[in-house]
Design an enzyme around this catalytic site. Structure first.
Site, PDB file in Angstrom:
ATOM      1  N   ASN A 143      -2.767  -3.702  -9.036  1.00  0.00           N
ATOM      2  CA  ASN A 143      -3.020  -5.036  -9.573  1.00  0.00           C
ATOM      3  C   ASN A 143      -3.045  -6.074  -8.455  1.00  0.00           C
ATOM      4  O   ASN A 143      -2.215  -6.061  -7.550  1.00  0.00           O
ATOM      5  CB  ASN A 143      -1.953  -5.416 -10.597  1.00  0.00           C
ATOM      6  N   ILE A 144      -3.995  -6.984  -8.527  1.00  0.00           N
ATOM      7  CA  ILE A 144      -4.071  -8.107  -7.598  1.00  0.00           C
ATOM      8  C   ILE A 144      -3.130  -9.190  -8.103  1.00  0.00           C
ATOM      9  O   ILE A 144      -3.092  -9.469  -9.303  1.00  0.00           O
ATOM     10  CB  ILE A 144      -5.513  -8.636  -7.525  1.00  0.00           C
ATOM     11  N   CYS A 168     -10.405 -13.464   5.739  1.00  0.00           N
ATOM     12  CA  CYS A 168      -9.652 -12.244   5.466  1.00  0.00           C
ATOM     13  C   CYS A 168      -8.729 -11.907   6.635  1.00  0.00           C
ATOM     14  O   CYS A 168      -8.417 -12.754   7.470  1.00  0.00           O
ATOM     15  CB  CYS A 168     -10.624 -11.102   5.196  1.00  0.00           C
TER      16      CYS A 168
END
Length: 248
Positions: A143-144, A168
């Site tokens: 899960n994010i 990023c």
């Protein structure tokens, strides 16, 4: 040789006619130019160049520095919308380019400490850093953290932070693609606020994530609820159209 005779005209007058004969013997031919003998050709000691070098250019008073005047964007750099950009992790070679953007803030989606050279660049240019440490995990169904994404969205939606760059993780190209899905998820949530259809959101995500695209990320973007964020003021292109009832 010339021949002359008279001819009587209709009025009784005489007209003089002359015939000129040209000598048919040919004139002496022009001798051909002598053959070019390249054995006696002397080459210059210095190569001839159509463009003068820095040392030969009298107008250039300074020294030629390699890479001077070049603006190199970070890997995967792209404009998301008005005042919002995305990219891979910027390094020192990208600083000159980032200065042209007039950034006010940077959102970093990596948990590692920011490098000193990058911190010095931010400080010298008055850029604020918002760092949200989202751990990388290659498992397909991890899960994010939705709360972290929402916090990052709050920063993106605040026009006082614009222009803002979302980037990023630091590292090589392969590592950067591993982390592009985090940036892609955040941008995908922005697209939902702009009322993009899911197929367009997924298409943009897959272009940047390339082979690292994950079904779990696309599921996260599909299920992400933006209703609590719609009251936030936005400077997005589509939001202006929506306010004018041009979006369905």
């Amino acid at each position: 040789m010339k021949l002359e005779h008279q001819k009587e005209s209709a009025h009784g007058d005489y007209e003089m006619c002359r015939t000129i004969e040209v000598d048919p013997s040919p004139s002496p031919a022009t001798p051909p130019p002598p053959a070019f003998d390249c054995r006696h050709l002397t080459l210059p000691e210095k190569p001839i160049s159509a463009v003068p070098t820095a040392e030969e250019d009298d107008c250039d008073s300074g020294e030629l520095v390699e890479g001077e005047g070049l603006f190199i964007p970070p890997l995967n750099f792209s404009m998301v919308d008005n005042g919002i950009f995305r990219s891979g992790f910027p390094d020192s070679a990208n600083f000159s380019f980032l200065q042209t953007l007039g950034l006010r803030s940077i959102i970093g989606l990596c948990p590692e400490p920011y490098p000193d050279i990058n911190m010095e660049f931010l400080k010298s240019n008055g850029i604020r850093l918002f760092q949200f440490g989202i751990e990388s995990n290659k498992e397909p169904f991890v899960n994010i953290p939705e709360d972290t994404i929402r916090e990052a969205l709050q920063v993106v939606l605040d026009v006082k932070n614009h222009p803002v760059l979302i980037h990023c993780k630091r590292g090589k190209m392969v590592t950067c693609f591993d982390w592009q899905h985090r940036t892609g998820c955040l941008v995908g949530c922005i697209r939902k606020l702009q009322r993009w259809c899911l197929s367009s959101v997924f298409d943009e995500y897959q272009r940047f994530a390339a082979a690292k695209a994950r079904v779990s990320d696309q599921r996260f973007m599909e299920l992400f609820d933006v209703s609590s964020l719609k009251h936030q003021p936005m400077s997005f292109s589509c939001s202006k159209k929506c306010n004018n009832n041009q979006c369905s």
